[in-house]
Design an enzyme around this catalytic site. Structure first.
Site, PDB file in Angstrom:
ATOM      1  CG  HIS A  72      -5.613  -2.676  -0.179  1.00  0.00           C
ATOM      2  ND1 HIS A  72      -4.519  -2.228  -1.239  1.00  0.00           N
ATOM      3  CD2 HIS A  72      -4.907  -2.099   1.145  1.00  0.00           C
ATOM      4  CE1 HIS A  72      -3.622  -1.222  -0.717  1.00  0.00           C
ATOM      5  NE2 HIS A  72      -3.844  -1.200   0.574  1.00  0.00           N
ATOM      6  CG  ASP A  84      -6.300  -2.651  -4.076  1.00  0.00           C
ATOM      7  OD1 ASP A  84      -7.037  -2.145  -3.314  1.00  0.00           O
ATOM      8  OD2 ASP A  84      -5.115  -2.842  -3.555  1.00  0.00           O
ATOM      9  CB  SER A 119      -0.890   0.062   1.014  1.00  0.00           C
ATOM     10  OG  SER A 119      -1.895   0.927   1.122  1.00  0.00           O
TER      11      SER A 119
END
Length: 305
Positions: A282, A250, A175
């Site tokens: 994600h 995601d 991320s």
């Protein structure tokens, strides 16, 4: 330590963990007397493996700012040897990674990588949390400036350690940490030559307002900051070996981030590796999927570093 009190404040759930202790949960009376052990987590299986635990420390930057770090060394650490380093980072505003707490599967993965002969290093750059508002405020208007600068400072510090091979320094993150990986491989490739970027935000103009606009302001007020913070801006400068990873479903950092980054890299003639996880979000969840992902990352670093 955390306490969750009952409505009448006669009891509380006591939760405890540390870098060397997985989570423990107890029911106690308000005076601290133990009523019942809810989860002990004495993982005797750990005794079967040559695990080394994280250590906390600090170093001083070239402009005399002290930064906190966490390091994991191989179990049979020999200060006379030279070890490759994997820097694991996030670096986002208000975050903290160099903290005395148990990090679950991620920590176990890093301990396993230490078994494979790597040093694992994490630093909380300027703009992260736990250091007051002025420290965090440095992140505003350009989310990339201090993560890049302070990870270069960390690389310079690591290079002073006699047991670090500064020519074999990699980085990985997820991320915001995936974004950090791309920043470092394009803007600090003299120091970081190998990296794995998982689910990275590559363009803050694509991202949600509660994150982008909170720290970067509206695009019309700070377009220069958006351009500076976008890894896509520097794709043409990729200077190391990159493994780019994303899940196709995601719903946080959308799949388009990695597709756009891939296009920028291809247009610049930069070679890289890409792994896609169909229908994964994600977190790229799933036991077999996680096993595939972490084995792939391990193999990448064994092959490159």
């Amino acid at each position: 330590n955390k306490a969750n009190f009952s409505p009448g404040y006669k009891f509380f759930i006591h939760t405890y963990n540390s870098l060397t202790t997985p989570i423990k949960v107890y029911l106690r009376k308000t005076d601290g007397e133990l009523v019942k052990t809810l989860k002990e987590n004495n993982l005797v299986l750990f005794n079967e493996y040559a695990l080394s635990f994280p250590e906390l420390g600090t170093f001083k930057t070239s402009d005399s700012v002290r930064l906190n770090y966490m390091i994991i060394k191989p179990k049979n650490f020999n200060p006379e040897k030279k070890y490759p380093v994997i820097v694991f980072g996030y670096g986002g505003p208000g975050s903290q990674r160099a903290v005395d707490q148990w990090y679950g599967n991620r920590q176990l993965y890093h301990m396993m990588m230490a078994q494979n002969g790597f040093i694992i290093f994490t630093v909380d750059n300027r703009g992260t949390g736990g250091r007051g508002k002025s420290f965090k405020n440095l992140m505003y208007r350009d989310l990339s400036k201090w993560p890049v600068k302070d990870h270069v400072e960390a690389a310079k510090y690591l290079a002073t350690l006699p047991y670090v091979d500064s020519d074999r320094m990699g980085v990985w993150g997820w991320s915001g940490g995936g974004t950090l990986t791309l920043w470092l491989l394009t803007r600090a490739y003299d120091y970081f030559k190998f990296g794995v970027s998982v689910a990275p935000n590559t363009e803050f103009l694509n991202y949600d307002g509660i994150w982008s606009e909170r720290y970067m302001r509206l695009p019309d007020d700070n377009m220069d900051g958006y351009i500076q913070a976008s890894p896509q801006t520097y794709a043409y400068r990729l200077g190391g070996k990159l493994l780019l990873v994303h899940g196709s479903q995601d719903d946080n950092v959308h799949y388009q981030h990695s597709l756009q980054m891939a296009k920028k890299l291809q247009d610049a003639g930069k070679q890289f590796e890409l792994m896609l996880y169909p229908d994964k979000n994600h977190s790229i969840r799933g036991a077999e999927t996680q096993k595939h992902l972490y084995e792939m990352m391990r193999n990448f670093f064994l092959r490159t570093l």
